[in-house]
Design an enzyme around this catalytic site. Structure first.
Site, PDB file in Angstrom:
ATOM      1  N   ASN A 122      41.433  40.111  39.617  1.00 25.11           N
ATOM      2  CA  ASN A 122      40.502  41.234  39.578  1.00 25.11           C
ATOM      3  C   ASN A 122      39.612  41.082  38.362  1.00 25.11           C
ATOM      4  O   ASN A 122      40.068  40.619  37.322  1.00 25.11           O
ATOM      5  CB  ASN A 122      41.298  42.544  39.472  1.00 25.11           C
ATOM      6  CG  ASN A 122      40.406  43.773  39.372  1.00 25.11           C
ATOM      7  OD1 ASN A 122      39.418  43.893  40.103  1.00 25.11           O
ATOM      8  ND2 ASN A 122      40.727  44.691  38.465  1.00 25.11           N
ATOM      9  N   HIS A 124      37.561  43.308  35.663  1.00 21.95           N
ATOM     10  CA  HIS A 124      37.537  44.691  35.196  1.00 21.95           C
ATOM     11  C   HIS A 124      36.625  44.779  33.965  1.00 21.95           C
ATOM     12  O   HIS A 124      36.766  43.975  33.037  1.00 21.95           O
ATOM     13  CB  HIS A 124      38.960  45.136  34.820  1.00 21.95           C
ATOM     14  CG  HIS A 124      39.016  46.555  34.362  1.00 21.95           C
ATOM     15  ND1 HIS A 124      38.908  47.634  35.225  1.00 21.95           N
ATOM     16  CD2 HIS A 124      39.124  47.089  33.121  1.00 21.95           C
ATOM     17  CE1 HIS A 124      38.971  48.753  34.538  1.00 21.95           C
ATOM     18  NE2 HIS A 124      39.099  48.452  33.263  1.00 21.95           N
ATOM     19  N   SER A 151      37.369  41.636  31.555  1.00 30.25           N
ATOM     20  CA  SER A 151      38.590  40.842  31.669  1.00 30.25           C
ATOM     21  C   SER A 151      38.776  40.420  33.128  1.00 30.25           C
ATOM     22  O   SER A 151      38.461  41.187  34.044  1.00 30.25           O
ATOM     23  CB  SER A 151      39.816  41.687  31.287  1.00 30.25           C
ATOM     24  OG  SER A 151      39.635  42.323  30.032  1.00 30.25           O
ATOM     25  N   ASP A 160      45.149  47.673  36.809  1.00 31.21           N
ATOM     26  CA  ASP A 160      44.454  46.947  35.738  1.00 31.21           C
ATOM     27  C   ASP A 160      45.424  46.491  34.650  1.00 31.21           C
ATOM     28  O   ASP A 160      45.034  46.330  33.484  1.00 31.21           O
ATOM     29  CB  ASP A 160      43.330  47.807  35.116  1.00 31.21           C
ATOM     30  CG  ASP A 160      42.266  48.193  36.131  1.00 31.21           C
ATOM     31  OD1 ASP A 160      41.993  47.384  37.038  1.00 31.21           O
ATOM     32  OD2 ASP A 160      41.712  49.302  36.037  1.00 31.21           O
TER      33      ASP A 160
HETATM   34  C1  GRF Z   1      31.680  45.224  38.026  1.00 32.82           C
HETATM   35  O1  GRF Z   1      31.305  45.835  36.841  1.00 32.82           O
HETATM   36  C2  GRF Z   1      33.137  44.918  38.007  1.00 32.82           C
HETATM   37  O2  GRF Z   1      33.617  44.569  36.757  1.00 32.82           O
HETATM   38  C3  GRF Z   1      33.730  46.233  38.436  1.00 32.82           C
HETATM   39  O3  GRF Z   1      32.854  46.734  39.390  1.00 32.82           O
HETATM   40  C4  GRF Z   1      31.574  46.190  39.194  1.00 32.82           C
HETATM   41  C5  GRF Z   1      31.201  45.502  40.450  1.00 32.82           C
HETATM   42  O4  GRF Z   1      29.920  45.005  40.435  1.00 32.82           O
HETATM   43  N1  GRF Z   1      35.098  46.093  38.846  1.00 32.82           N
HETATM   44  P1  GRF Z   1      29.374  44.163  41.654  1.00 32.82           P
HETATM   45  O5  GRF Z   1      29.657  44.947  42.925  1.00 32.82           O
HETATM   46  O6  GRF Z   1      30.092  42.839  41.656  1.00 32.82           O
HETATM   47  O7  GRF Z   1      27.921  44.014  41.394  1.00 32.82           O
END
Ligand code: GRF
Length: 232
Positions: A122, A124, A151, A160
């Site tokens: 994932n 995050h 991360s 997370d």
């Molecule tokens: C990103 O900031 C990611 O870290 C978080 O959600 C957002 C997704 O952005 N989990 P995208 O849909 O990949 O543009």
């Protein structure tokens, strides 16, 4: 200690890593992976993009790139557990080696994800273990942090909270707000995720009971992403 569970046995040149992406929204992280693949930098095959939202822009992105898509609407299931088992059943049918959560905005049932331990990552937007969950930029600003980041971690039942593979950092500047911070962080997220997927595709990372193994050595602290390169 159980043997490191490698994502696959064969060398990547002959067998691209099969990836399923789970995403709920825009899909810029998926787009970054696609672009890296197009540039010949990622020996992977996207076998599926799965979403909980029928109108998620990531689905159009996938369709445009010829990647199969699937949507499961949580409202059609009795509870989260039923939804998650159905979702992972469907994902499993496409036989991925790796699942990438790229903006998948749902908490996943611990039992449903168990079979994917060590095979699901994932991204995050915080320097975990700080700011699990939502509104990470807001919380970093409110805390007066001087530094923020993102991360990539292996997914476990703890939200997370799985072992952290790598992080990217950026300074918080005077006058930053949630939007400016998120905007500056996003391209760094893309580099980070791409670099971690490249390591997995090269079979250089594994999750064992004691934690992460990187190039056959225990990873004692997360790798750092500097200019798109991961360093110890
Ligand atoms: C990103 O900031 C990611 O870290 C978080 O959600 C957002 C997704 O952005 N989990 P995208 O849909 O990949 O543009």
């Amino acid at each position: 200690m159980p043997a490191a569970k490698a994502l696959r046995d064969r060398p990547y040149m002959s067998t691209p890593l099969r990836i399923a992406v789970l995403a709920s929204g825009r899909g810029s992280n998926f787009a970054a992976l696609l672009a890296a693949r197009e540039r010949g930098e990622l020996p992977v095959e996207f076998v599926l993009v799965a979403s909980d939202k029928a109108d998620a822009p990531v689905l159009q992105l996938a369709q445009g790139a010829g990647v199969p898509t699937t949507v499961l609407d949580p409202r059609e299931y009795a509870d989260r557990r039923a939804y998650d088992f159905a979702l992972f059943d469907r994902i499993g049918a496409s036989k991925p080696d790796l699942l990438v959560l790229a903006g998948f905005m749902r908490i996943i049932d611990g039992d449903a994800l168990k079979p994917w331990a060590g095979r699901m990552i994932n991204i995050h937007p915080s320097l975990l273990p700080k700011y699990r969950g939502l509104h990470t930029h807001r919380r970093a600003l409110k805390a007066g942090d001087l530094e923020h980041g993102a991360s990539v971690h292996f997914v476990t039942a703890e939200l997370d909270g799985g072992p952290i593979i790598a992080q990217t950092t950026l300074p918080i500047e005077a006058g930053d707000d949630e939007t400016t911070l998120a905007t500056r962080l996003l391209p760094l997220e893309h580099q980070l995720l791409t670099a971690v997927v490249a390591l997995l595709a090269a079979n250089r990372l594994a999750l064992v009971e004691q934690g992460i193994v990187f190039d056959h050595q225990p990873l004692r602290k997360p790798l750092r992403c500097v200019d798109g390169q991961l360093v110890r």
